[in-house]
Design an enzyme around this catalytic site. Sequence first.
Site, mmCIF file in Angstrom:
data_model
loop_
_atom_site.group_PDB
_atom_site.id
_atom_site.type_symbol
_atom_site.label_atom_id
_atom_site.label_comp_id
_atom_site.label_asym_id
_atom_site.label_seq_id
_atom_site.Cartn_x
_atom_site.Cartn_y
_atom_site.Cartn_z
ATOM 1 N N HIS A 166 -0.479 -29.350 95.457
ATOM 2 C CA HIS A 166 0.967 -28.738 96.234
ATOM 3 C C HIS A 166 0.593 -27.839 97.868
ATOM 4 O O HIS A 166 -0.225 -26.944 98.353
ATOM 5 C CB HIS A 166 1.713 -27.654 94.925
ATOM 6 N N ASP A 173 5.877 -32.694 88.909
ATOM 7 C CA ASP A 173 6.417 -33.934 88.542
ATOM 8 C C ASP A 173 5.519 -34.514 87.627
ATOM 9 O O ASP A 173 5.465 -35.362 87.624
ATOM 10 C CB ASP A 173 5.525 -34.876 89.982
HETATM 11 C C1 SDX Z 1 7.083 -31.832 95.172
HETATM 12 O O1 SDX Z 1 7.180 -28.361 99.008
HETATM 13 C C2 SDX Z 1 7.653 -28.210 97.557
HETATM 14 O O2 SDX Z 1 8.002 -26.999 97.117
HETATM 15 C C3 SDX Z 1 7.483 -29.480 97.236
HETATM 16 C C4 SDX Z 1 7.980 -29.169 95.415
HETATM 17 C C5 SDX Z 1 9.555 -28.636 95.029
HETATM 18 O O3 SDX Z 1 9.864 -27.977 94.089
HETATM 19 O O4 SDX Z 1 9.942 -28.634 96.026
HETATM 20 O O5 SDX Z 1 7.076 -27.839 94.798
HETATM 21 C C6 SDX Z 1 8.226 -30.282 94.982
HETATM 22 O O6 SDX Z 1 7.129 -31.692 96.450
HETATM 23 C C7 SDX Z 1 5.746 -31.413 94.206
HETATM 24 C C8 SDX Z 1 4.702 -31.883 95.212
HETATM 25 C C9 SDX Z 1 4.805 -33.443 94.519
HETATM 26 N N1 SDX Z 1 3.482 -34.443 95.317
HETATM 27 C C10 SDX Z 1 2.601 -35.083 94.413
HETATM 28 O O7 SDX Z 1 2.114 -34.174 93.540
HETATM 29 C C11 SDX Z 1 1.978 -36.060 95.353
HETATM 30 C C12 SDX Z 1 0.197 -35.868 95.549
HETATM 31 N N2 SDX Z 1 0.422 -34.230 95.730
HETATM 32 C C13 SDX Z 1 -0.132 -34.945 97.445
HETATM 33 O O8 SDX Z 1 0.130 -36.013 98.183
HETATM 34 C C14 SDX Z 1 -0.379 -33.489 97.888
HETATM 35 O O9 SDX Z 1 -0.935 -32.474 97.450
HETATM 36 C C15 SDX Z 1 0.826 -32.494 98.810
HETATM 37 C C16 SDX Z 1 2.254 -33.881 99.889
HETATM 38 C C17 SDX Z 1 1.937 -32.326 97.695
HETATM 39 C C18 SDX Z 1 0.121 -31.012 99.447
HETATM 40 O O10 SDX Z 1 -0.637 -31.761 100.473
HETATM 41 P P1 SDX Z 1 -0.582 -30.931 101.669
HETATM 42 O O11 SDX Z 1 -0.229 -29.070 101.142
HETATM 43 O O12 SDX Z 1 -0.650 -31.101 102.853
HETATM 44 O O13 SDX Z 1 -2.149 -30.669 101.743
HETATM 45 P P2 SDX Z 1 -3.415 -32.000 102.168
HETATM 46 O O14 SDX Z 1 -2.664 -33.585 101.936
HETATM 47 O O15 SDX Z 1 -4.154 -31.232 103.169
HETATM 48 O O16 SDX Z 1 -4.573 -32.013 100.634
HETATM 49 C C19 SDX Z 1 -6.140 -30.623 100.755
HETATM 50 C C20 SDX Z 1 -6.626 -31.966 100.618
HETATM 51 C C21 SDX Z 1 -7.213 -32.543 100.936
HETATM 52 O O17 SDX Z 1 -8.212 -32.878 100.897
HETATM 53 P P3 SDX Z 1 -9.129 -32.811 102.408
HETATM 54 O O18 SDX Z 1 -8.534 -33.564 103.644
HETATM 55 O O19 SDX Z 1 -9.201 -30.917 102.341
HETATM 56 O O20 SDX Z 1 -10.847 -33.650 102.201
HETATM 57 O O21 SDX Z 1 -6.723 -31.570 98.992
HETATM 58 C C22 SDX Z 1 -6.721 -33.408 98.757
HETATM 59 C C23 SDX Z 1 -6.650 -33.843 100.636
HETATM 60 O O22 SDX Z 1 -6.966 -35.865 100.529
HETATM 61 N N3 SDX Z 1 -5.242 -33.455 97.749
HETATM 62 C C24 SDX Z 1 -5.750 -34.042 96.771
HETATM 63 C C25 SDX Z 1 -3.925 -34.307 96.537
HETATM 64 N N4 SDX Z 1 -3.683 -33.536 96.860
HETATM 65 C C26 SDX Z 1 -4.129 -33.027 97.988
HETATM 66 N N5 SDX Z 1 -6.592 -35.570 95.999
HETATM 67 C C27 SDX Z 1 -6.064 -35.942 95.333
HETATM 68 N N6 SDX Z 1 -5.192 -35.925 94.704
HETATM 69 C C28 SDX Z 1 -3.646 -35.403 95.285
HETATM 70 N N7 SDX Z 1 -2.503 -35.217 94.229
#
Ligand code: SDX
Length: 429
Positions: A306, A364
């Site tokens: 998140h 989720d």
């Molecule tokens: C919702 O914003 C809100 O409040 C949203 C929400 C709401 O109520 O409105 O809470 C609802 O959208 C919840 C989130 C649902 N999405 C997912 O579950 C999809 C999977 N999660 C990711 O795609 C990710 O965690 C996000 C999109 C939720 C957050 O992404 P960020 O904050 O931009 O973080 P990032 O993509 O920069 O990740 C940071 C690191 C990265 O690694 P590095 O590049 O630093 O090496 O963490 C890794 C990412 O690769 N990473 C993951 C991961 N999520 C982040 N690695 C594996 N699996 C994951 N799910």
Amino acid sequence: MSATTGSFSLGDTTVSMPVKAGSIGPSVVDISKLYAQTGMFTFDPGFTSTASCESEITYIDGDEGVLLYRGYPIAQLAEHGDFLETCYLLLYGELPTAVQKKDFDYRITRHTMVHEQMARFFQGLRRDAHPMAIMVASVGALSAFYHDSTDISDPRQRMVASFRLIAKMPTLAAMAYKYSIGQPFIYPKNELGYAANFLRMCFAVPTEDYKINPVFARALDRIFILHADHEQNASTSTVRLAGSSGANPFACIAAGVACLWGPAHGGANEAALKMLTEIGTVDNIPKFVARAKDKNDPFRLMGFGHRVYKNYDPRAKIMQQTCHEVLSELGIKDDPLLDVAIELERIALSDEYFIEKKLYPNIDFYSGITLKAMGFPVSMFTVLFAVARTSGWIAQWKEMIEDPGQKIGRPRQLYIGAPQRDYTPLDKR
Ligand code: SDX
């Protein structure tokens, strides 16, 4: 709120900016005069360090896993309240008295029908359209029907539009589902509560009476509370940006629905269930965890991570408890998807990669298993999220419109394209 001054140097220029403190949480540096003073913009793609507005509605502490709606912890609202009470709280800032709640429930309930012409609107769509495509279309189409509540300068029209949207989203969502399975639309019934009405509109058929399962109705009402609002997330920011131009509330909410659809946001519940199904068995988990950690593999664990929560999403814990309640109501002792989810969570939370990156289950992760057990198809999961989040979207939209300092949102950019150059005639290229 209190303000101090922060100074920082940019080259040989020292810049002073007001630092404003909120009631709780991080302070902000007010950079609104930065460009005028320095000719430079700030640069923050994804808005990881940017506050877009002042708000009194929802507070999140990502490190502590805290979520407050108007100061009330989400766990207390989910345990003691109901969804329409939460809608009232988000809209007006206080829990309703018994009289206010009775009046609010009455008024919302009597806006649940949609214009009969909407049924013909659906006929123009394919039966196999994704229900979220139908929702984007039909919510936007509401502005073609309710012209008497589109003048955003009129507080009464803003209130009527807010009530109509909260009331009609379940009806449109149920119509989207019925249309996709070729069953007739079921009209709302005024004597039913919000969640029970939605369950009946989705699962009743004209040929027999439908018996509401009170455990399902309570579980769904709680799921709506958990999904109601969440500060300035992507879809809420979309609604605020659309609203800042003066667009009517139906169009703004349709824009929020469109943004929520993405798998990185509200579409994650659908994606998370598809992922759990693809994993299939506990034995396959290590392979998928390895893929999630592999920089060269775009695969991510859906329902994990998140932007704000770097601790357990407080909603996920309540979602997990609700999941167990629904499965035990159904007499399901060992749901294979739940077994995979619980083992995946255990493995991920003990894995160095997820610990270091502070990746925890989000709302989720368990919602899909619960909704599937209640009989909803995967394609309806994000639709249910949109039904619930409409209350938060419209509360945030109302707060923005009523802010006397409100102006159209118009970010700038760092231009990295071609400098000015002259046109080359076709025969010279
Ligand atoms: C919702 O914003 C809100 O409040 C949203 C929400 C709401 O109520 O409105 O809470 C609802 O959208 C919840 C989130 C649902 N999405 C997912 O579950 C999809 C999977 N999660 C990711 O795609 C990710 O965690 C996000 C999109 C939720 C957050 O992404 P960020 O904050 O931009 O973080 P990032 O993509 O920069 O990740 C940071 C690191 C990265 O690694 P590095 O590049 O630093 O090496 O963490 C890794 C990412 O690769 N990473 C993951 C991961 N999520 C982040 N690695 C594996 N699996 C994951 N799910």
